[in-house]
Design an enzyme around this catalytic site. Structure first.
Site, PDB file in Angstrom:
ATOM      1  N   GLU A  71       0.783  -1.348  -0.016  1.00  0.00           N
ATOM      2  CA  GLU A  71      -0.012   0.239  -0.082  1.00  0.00           C
ATOM      3  C   GLU A  71       0.906   1.406  -0.146  1.00  0.00           C
ATOM      4  O   GLU A  71       1.893   1.391   0.965  1.00  0.00           O
ATOM      5  CB  GLU A  71      -0.814  -0.089   1.133  1.00  0.00           C
TER       6      GLU A  71
ATOM      7  N   HIS B  33     -25.222  -1.886   1.996  1.00  0.00           N
ATOM      8  CA  HIS B  33     -26.241  -1.505   1.104  1.00  0.00           C
ATOM      9  C   HIS B  33     -27.146  -2.824   0.855  1.00  0.00           C
ATOM     10  O   HIS B  33     -26.502  -3.972   0.832  1.00  0.00           O
ATOM     11  CB  HIS B  33     -26.075  -0.803  -0.091  1.00  0.00           C
TER      12      HIS B  33
ATOM     13  N   LYS C 117     -26.389   7.853  -5.453  1.00  0.00           N
ATOM     14  CA  LYS C 117     -27.507   7.428  -4.852  1.00  0.00           C
ATOM     15  C   LYS C 117     -28.176   8.410  -3.898  1.00  0.00           C
ATOM     16  O   LYS C 117     -29.362   8.170  -3.687  1.00  0.00           O
ATOM     17  CB  LYS C 117     -26.936   6.419  -3.724  1.00  0.00           C
TER      18      LYS C 117
ATOM     19  N   CYS D 246     -14.162  12.916  25.439  1.00  0.00           N
ATOM     20  CA  CYS D 246     -15.394  12.928  24.527  1.00  0.00           C
ATOM     21  C   CYS D 246     -15.668  11.655  24.357  1.00  0.00           C
ATOM     22  O   CYS D 246     -16.984  11.048  24.304  1.00  0.00           O
ATOM     23  CB  CYS D 246     -15.064  13.343  23.036  1.00  0.00           C
TER      24      CYS D 246
END
Length: 566
Positions: free
Chosen positions: A114, A132, A338, A494
């Site tokens: 990579e 999806h 989409k 947080c």
């Protein structure tokens, strides 16, 4: 030939003879010059015909716009020089990592390279994370096939890899209640597409389930849809591949290939020349570049940019509980999008987007205000509680689209020892598990089949994830802290991320030594303050753990050091 004459006549009319279409080895090839990239892309859409040709190669030169050169790591060494893996996988996105993991089931030496300093740095880490159902896909396409199969695999894959996955379903809303009977009949179409248990939800019930606009008259519910963290899944795939014997090299880019008699014999990288028996091209927006190097060029990629925004988690269910969109914001043929959605991530934030903009730049991750405004306006019609001041961050990704608007998952057309997993745009995340299995099968076939290669007797599909203290009850957390006090030192307020979790991320089997790398793995800096409080603390932990001076710690890749001097 009749089609060729017809399409050339159309191209001549629109572009004044600057563009020409021809046939070559069963491919439709475009040549010529145009000043604007939008026109180059438009010419490709005009000419493409997947029924007549095996692929469209768009060689039209763009004269007025020049893309920036690919970002390359500064690293140069010879660590991989002379290496001879059985399989070289190019690309550390979710598809490349899924393929590497599936190949690790066999007695093979698998090497994944990579070019970025971490995995999931492009489309795989810059998308909305929706799994999806395939609601808007055409039957007979590879998109439909792999999305349907991948969706069904997700629960098992995420269970094995220890990745959070919420099959929450998706609501696609319609505005007029009078459409409800038509929606009932539409279930026959969804069933034909392979979508199970699609149901119509009336207005009253929908408004109890989701805080959508009062004018919405109902929705179709697709229960197969879900949400996952895309970069967590990518990293989990890679870690499991390494756990089973694969190797991952970051900061490693492919410079050139040598092929003889239709066989790739060597691949040159910035870290030396390797000699693989087979190559897998999963390089995302750079897949076409790899195919050219290999001499197996039979498709073209046109990058498409999309922006998402993430909202503060405190707004939670006031905006959305699952994933919601409306038919009014669905895809149109002209936009090739989409239309985006509003969804609740697996970590509890609300995410909206994306939009879709054609771009000549393969690595343009900039965000423009117009993208955010358009997305807010579009999704605000469905979820009226949306507001710009709820946004805590935003990000942009670039999708790798073919002119056929379909995936390319196949063996080489002109080269014998390459497998392509290209053109993987949305819903590529959903399709990744199935593409991983199928691409690995193709590689095994190149070697003579499963019996010839042999199974890896030590393969373990289970990856043990890092502990997540915020998800534990008090007794579990107390036991963990008793075993290792670092888990009791909160670094990120947080997200309630402990020092122990950060150290765990830095010590796992896929390299990680940057602020953003830690952020992707265990979430410090993902909250409202976006690392204002915890950022310096994370930097200090990285420096001490990795034996670096604080000035050497990077936010992401080369040139992103945070401190200028002591």
């Amino acid at each position: 030939m009749a089609y060729l004459k017809k399409i050339n006549k159309k191209l001549d009319k629109i572009f004044g003879g600057c563009v020409e279409a021809g046939e070559e080895s069963g491919l439709l090839v475009l040549s010529g010059e145009l000043p604007l990239w939008q026109d180059v892309v438009y010419a490709g859409f005009i000419a493409v015909d997947r029924k007549r040709y095996a692929g469209l190669v768009n060689n039209i030169k763009c004269t007025a716009e020049k893309p920036a050169p690919p970002r390359m790591p500064a690293l140069k060494d010879s660590e991989l020089g002379g290496d001879a893996p059985d399989v070289l996988v190019i690309g550390g996105g979710v598809v490349g990592c899924a393929i590497a993991r599936e190949l690790s089931r066999y007695k093979l030496d698998v090497l994944l390279v990579e070019k970025e300093h971490d995995l999931a740095m492009h489309a795989s880490g810059r998308n909305d994370g929706m799994v999806h159902s395939g609601v808007d896909l055409k039957k007979g396409t590879l998109k439909h096939h792999f999305t349907k199969m991948g969706n069904r695999m997700f629960t098992d894959v995420c269970g094995e890899l220890g990745v959070s996955f919420n099959r929450c379903g998706q609501y696609i809303c319609f505005y007029h209640q009078a459409l409800a009977p038509l929606m009932f009949f539409s279930r026959l179409y969804w069933r034909w597409l392979g979508l199970r248990n699609v149901r119509v939800v009336g207005k009253k019930k929908l408004h109890k389930l989701e805080p959508v606009d009062h004018s919405i008259g109902g929705a179709l519910h697709f229960p197969a849809s879900g949400i996952v963290c895309p970069y967590n899944l990518t990293i989990a795939y890679a870690e499991n591949a390494v756990q089973n014997g694969a190797r991952v090299y970051l900061d490693t880019y492919v410079e050139a290939m040598t092929a003889e008699d239709g066989v790739i014999t060597s691949v040159s990288t910035n870290r030396g020349t390797v000699y693989p028996r087979a190559v897998v091209n999963a390089a995302g927006v750079f897949c076409e570049d790899i195919s050219k190097m290999a001499g197996d060029h039979f498709y073209s990629i046109h990058p498409r940019k999309g922006t998402n925004a993430i909202l503060d988690r405190k707004y939670g269910g006031a905006i959305v509980n699952t994933a919601v969109s409306s038919f009014a914001t669905s895809a149109t043929r002209g936009e090739h999008t989409k239309g985006g959605a509003v969804m609740r991530t697996v970590d509890g934030n609300t995410l909206i987007g994306p939009d879709a903009i054609e771009t000549i730049e393969k690595e343009d991750f900039s965000t423009i205000r117009q993208s955010i405004e358009v997305t807010l306006q579009r999704q605000g019609r469905t979820c009226p509680a949306l507001s710009e001041n709820q946004i805590i961050t935003y990000f942009t990704g670039v999708r790798a689209c073919t002119y056929e608007e379909d995936f390319v998952v196949c063996k080489g057309r002109f080269v014998k020892n390459i497998v392509h997993a290209a053109g993987i745009q949305s819903p590529g995340l959903t399709a990744a598990p199935a593409i991983g299995v199928d691409a690995a099968r193709m590689v095994i076939e190149l070697f003579g089949g499963e019996k010839t290669v042999g199974l890896n007797p030590d393969f373990d599909p289970v990856r043990v994830p890092a502990p997540r203290t915020a998800a534990m009850d008090i007794s579990e957390r107390a036991a963990l802290i008793a075993s290792n006090p670092d888990y009791g030192v909160i670094i990120c307020r947080c997200e309630e991320i402990s020092k122990g979790e950060i150290l765990e991320a830095l010590r796992r089997n896929v390299p990680c030594d940057t602020i953003d790398g830690v952020k992707r793995r265990v979430r410090p800096g993902m909250g409202r303050c976006q690392g204002s409080f915890c950022g310096p603390l994370v930097l200090d932990i990285i420096a001490k753990e990795k034996g670096l001076r604080p000035q050497q710690v990077k936010k992401s890749g080369d040139g992103s050091e945070l401190l200028f001097k002591k």
